[in-house]
Design an enzyme around this catalytic site. Structure first.
Site, PDB file in Angstrom:
ATOM      1  NE  ARG A   1       1.039 104.268  37.851  1.00 26.94           N
ATOM      2  CZ  ARG A   1       0.355 105.083  37.045  1.00 26.94           C
ATOM      3  NH1 ARG A   1       0.677 105.199  35.773  1.00 26.94           N
ATOM      4  NH2 ARG A   1      -0.627 105.795  37.519  1.00 26.94           N
TER       5      ARG A   1
ATOM      6  CG  ASN B   1       1.477 109.194  38.218  1.00 27.45           C
ATOM      7  OD1 ASN B   1       2.162 109.875  38.963  1.00 27.45           O
ATOM      8  ND2 ASN B   1       0.166 109.349  38.097  1.00 27.45           N
ATOM      9  CG  ASP B   2       2.338 105.334  33.217  1.00 28.85           C
ATOM     10  OD1 ASP B   2       2.515 104.240  33.779  1.00 28.85           O
ATOM     11  OD2 ASP B   2       1.209 105.764  32.908  1.00 28.85           O
TER      12      ASP B   2
ATOM     13  CB  CYS C   1      -1.014 115.758  34.480  1.00 34.43           C
ATOM     14  SG  CYS C   1      -0.636 114.455  33.317  1.00 34.43           S
TER      15      CYS C   1
ATOM     16  CD  GLU D   1       1.383 108.436  30.097  1.00 34.94           C
ATOM     17  OE1 GLU D   1       1.239 108.395  31.327  1.00 34.94           O
ATOM     18  OE2 GLU D   1       0.437 108.311  29.306  1.00 34.94           O
TER      19      GLU D   1
ATOM     20  NE  ARG E   1      -5.100 109.279  36.097  1.00 32.92           N
ATOM     21  CZ  ARG E   1      -4.583 110.063  37.048  1.00 32.92           C
ATOM     22  NH1 ARG E   1      -5.363 110.814  37.794  1.00 32.92           N
ATOM     23  NH2 ARG E   1      -3.288 110.096  37.256  1.00 32.92           N
TER      24      ARG E   1
ATOM     25  NE  ARG F   1      -5.136 109.781  30.505  1.00 29.85           N
ATOM     26  CZ  ARG F   1      -4.504 109.255  31.541  1.00 29.85           C
ATOM     27  NH1 ARG F   1      -3.266 109.634  31.803  1.00 29.85           N
ATOM     28  NH2 ARG F   1      -5.089 108.381  32.341  1.00 29.85           N
TER      29      ARG F   1
ATOM     30  CG  HIS G   1      -4.462 104.000  37.987  1.00 31.63           C
ATOM     31  ND1 HIS G   1      -3.500 103.315  37.304  1.00 31.63           N
ATOM     32  CD2 HIS G   1      -4.536 105.228  37.418  1.00 31.63           C
ATOM     33  CE1 HIS G   1      -3.026 104.084  36.340  1.00 31.63           C
ATOM     34  NE2 HIS G   1      -3.632 105.246  36.385  1.00 31.63           N
TER      35      HIS G   1
HETATM   36  C1  PEP Z   1       0.887 109.549  34.612  1.00 32.37           C
HETATM   37  O1  PEP Z   1       1.278 108.481  34.164  1.00 32.37           O
HETATM   38  O2  PEP Z   1       1.614 110.346  35.234  1.00 32.37           O
HETATM   39  C2  PEP Z   1      -0.522 109.945  34.459  1.00 32.37           C
HETATM   40  C3  PEP Z   1      -0.934 111.137  34.838  1.00 32.37           C
HETATM   41  O3  PEP Z   1      -1.390 109.025  33.954  1.00 32.37           O
HETATM   42  P1  PEP Z   1      -2.010 107.807  34.796  1.00 32.37           P
HETATM   43  O4  PEP Z   1      -1.633 108.029  36.242  1.00 32.37           O
HETATM   44  O5  PEP Z   1      -3.477 107.823  34.576  1.00 32.37           O
HETATM   45  O6  PEP Z   1      -1.331 106.626  34.201  1.00 32.37           O
HETATM   46 MG    MG Z   2       0.064 107.405  32.766  1.00 33.48          MG
END
Ligand code: PEP
Ligand code: MG
Length: 583
Positions: free
Chosen positions: A469, A458-459, A506, A435, A298, A335, A191
């Site tokens: 990550r 991402n997750d 996303c 995810e 977010r 979200r 993040h």
């Molecule tokens: C993801 O996990 O791809 C996502 C968009 O959520 P975040 O990055 O906020 O965990």
């Molecule tokens: Mg995520």
């Protein structure tokens, strides 16, 4: 000159003086002085060394009295180092011969020795290395005084170099003065990395050992496109980067011209490009980049740096200000709270002592156990839904039951609002993030429960490959091009297609130019990304035919390793649009 390579997380090229954040609130104000000032600098140095030496002796006494002489001896060693004539002479020479300011001369000398000791890789020497860094802090504190958090109240341009920055430290950086940042730790989709993109600050993370090699005030180049950091560049390199900086600016300007054009392939296939936001103000970034709406808001960032939860009306106001900026016709996907994991918040009632928070009480898991918190947010979202195309999305769902529970709570809240005669959109669209691999595999069943999917790569990558990550040590495993990830995405898109529901990506993958052809070819028609990536992705879409994307995706699915996938996609992207910087 020293060149370091890390993970590029936010594009752009910056050149500026280093602000090293490990020196605990001590900022090195300048690097050089005039010849006339040399004797004054020597005097300042001697006074500071004497004061730091006295501190060390006082510590030695205090610790010996409290814990015994054995422990006090640590500070006796500090004092001896501070008074070591060789070391002092070395610092003085930097002042007299190189005209360095006392602070800079101290920092350079201490760090050079600290690095040499640390590189011996033996515990006894690494302890000595840390001692030298401690001494540096102490002498610097006497030279410049402690200034509190070095990131607060910046008044001059700086390139921030740190071991790591938290998402909240990053969110508070002022892009006016912070030209770029680079960190030793961190991964592509942390993040912190995402916040760099949000603030449009060029950034490189996961550089490994860096801080030993640099002192505050050193000139640094950060190339956020290629993941390169250059310490003390020579003249030729500097010139080259000034040109690159200009070229990047020109390319970005050219892309601006696409703002009002559709994201449409040469043969007329239309894609929807949406923005990811963390704060309501970023709605303007979406508009500036010609986004078709907000694909991911977010909302947990509403909780950032807060000791108390935002109440229903504060949340409603935040959602309404996004709607007002984006307009009531464009989609805004809100979200629900994804608190936890690397998004840590100062809440004693919710923070649990977990060994592995990424696999723990995060996101909807946390909301489903804190119903008051969850319901407050759902009320605010539903109320806002009356005023525009608001859609609701649940994050980190890992089972069908969990999704059904979320929907039940939503139904309860709708009922409550009905009883209170409060307006909301009864047909509000409901979506779930995909995810976690378990729900990707259950996509066919999940698709029957919702109006849309949003694939959070991402997750999804982190959980599929069991690679954190945020951890630079496993960054090579954490790879969007891994065949396992591609197959899961392909499976989810097919399941959504069969059920006739919309699907979007996303995660950061959607804003990475090398994956655009692939994602389109797999059948995606919606991508949501950091707004600053939209123009480049649009340019790629406008440069291809859908048939070549389909073929490229089928070809990519045949490879067995991430390296082959990425090499192939990089080549395809370069062929189509050579100006795009691909890593
Ligand atoms: C993801 O996990 O791809 C996502 C968009 O959520 P975040 O990055 O906020 O965990
Ligand atoms: Mg995520």
């Amino acid at each position: 000159m020293e060149i370091k390579r890390g993970i590029p997380v936010s594009p752009g090229v910056a050149i500026g003086p280093a602000l090293v954040v490990d020196t605990e609130g001590v900022r090195i104000p300048r690097r050089n002085v005039d010849k006339a000032q040399v004797s004054l600098e020597i005097q300042r140095l001697q006074t500071a060394l004497a004061a730091a030496g006295a501190d060390a002796r006082a510590n030695q006494q205090a610790i010996s009295d409290k814990l015994g002489e054995k422990y006090g001896a640590i500070f006796a060693a500090h004092a001896m180092l501070i008074e070591d004539p060789e070391l002092v002479r070395e610092i003085e020479l930097l002042i007299t011969q190189k005209l360095h300011a006392a602070e800079y001369a101290v920092s350079r000398t201490m760090r050079r020795h600290a690095k040499a000791l640390a590189s011996l890789n033996q515990p006894i020497f690494s302890q000595r290395s840390s001692d030298l860094i401690d001494i540096e802090k102490s002498v610097l504190a006497h030279l410049v005084g402690r200034t509190g958090d070095p990131l607060q109240g910046l008044q001059e341009p700086a390139v921030i170099l740190a071991h790591d920055l938290t998402p909240s430290q990053t969110a508070n950086l002022d892009p006016k003065y912070v030209y770029a940042f680079a960190t030793e730790a961190g991964g592509k989709a942390s993040h912190t990395a995402i916040m760099a993109g949000v603030l449009e600050i060029p950034a490189v993370v996961g550089l490994g050992r860096l801080l030993m090699d640099v002192s505050g005030g050193d000139e640094v180049i950060v190339d956020g496109n290629r993941g390169v950091v250059i310490l003390n560049p020579d003249e030729e390199t500097r010139e080259r980067y000034l040109v690159l900086q200009k070229q990047f600016g020109t390319f970005a300007k050219r892309l601006d011209e696409l703002r009002d054009l559709p994201a449409e392939t040469k043969d007329g296939t239309r894609a929807v490009l949406l923005g990811n936001i963390e704060f309501p103000q970023e709605s303007d970034h979406c508009n500036d980049r010609g986004a078709d709406g907000v694909g991911l808001y977010r909302t947990e960032f509403l909780y950032l740096n807060k000791t108390e939860d935002p109440n229903e009306s504060e949340q409603y106001e935040a959602y309404m200000s996004v709607l007002r900026a984006i307009g009531s016709k464009k989609p805004v996907v809100i979200r629900t709270l994804d608190l936890g994991a690397d998004k840590l918040f100062h809440r004693s009632d919710i923070q649990l002592d977990e060994k592995n928070p990424v696999l723990g009480m995060r996101s909807v898991r946390l909301c489903l156990r804190n119903l008051a918190l969850f319901k407050t947010q759902l009320r605010a979202i539903l109320r806002a839904s009356f005023h525009g195309d608001v859609r609701i999305m649940f994050p980190m769902v890992s089972t069908l039951m969990e999704l059904r529970q979320c929907k039940m709570i939503l139904a309860d809240v709708k009922e409550e609002l009905d009883e209170e005669r409060i307006d909301f959109n009864r047909k509000i669209l409901i979506g779930t993030m995909i995810e976690v691999p378990s729900v990707a595999l259950m996509a066919a069943e999940m698709a029957k429960e919702v109006n849309f999917f949003s694939i959070g790569t991402n997750d999804l990558i982190q959980y599929t490959l069991a690679a954190d990550r945020t951890n630079e040590h496993v960054a090579s495993l954490y790879n969007a091009g891994d065949p396992s990830v591609l197959r899961l995405i392909d499976h989810v898109i097919r399941a959504a297609g069969k059920q006739g529901i919309e699907v979007c990506v996303c995660g950061e993958m959607s804003g990475d130019p090398i994956y655009t052809i692939l994602l389109l070819g797999l059948g995606l028609r919606q991508l949501s990304m950091t707004p600053q990536n939209i123009p480049e992705i649009k340019k790629i879409i406008r440069s291809i035919n859908i048939e070549e994307a389909n073929q490229a995706a089928q070809e990519a699915l045949r490879f067995e390793t991430a390296r082959e996938v990425n090499n192939y996609l990089r080549e395809q992207t370069r062929r189509i649009l050579p100006e795009v910087v691909v890593n």
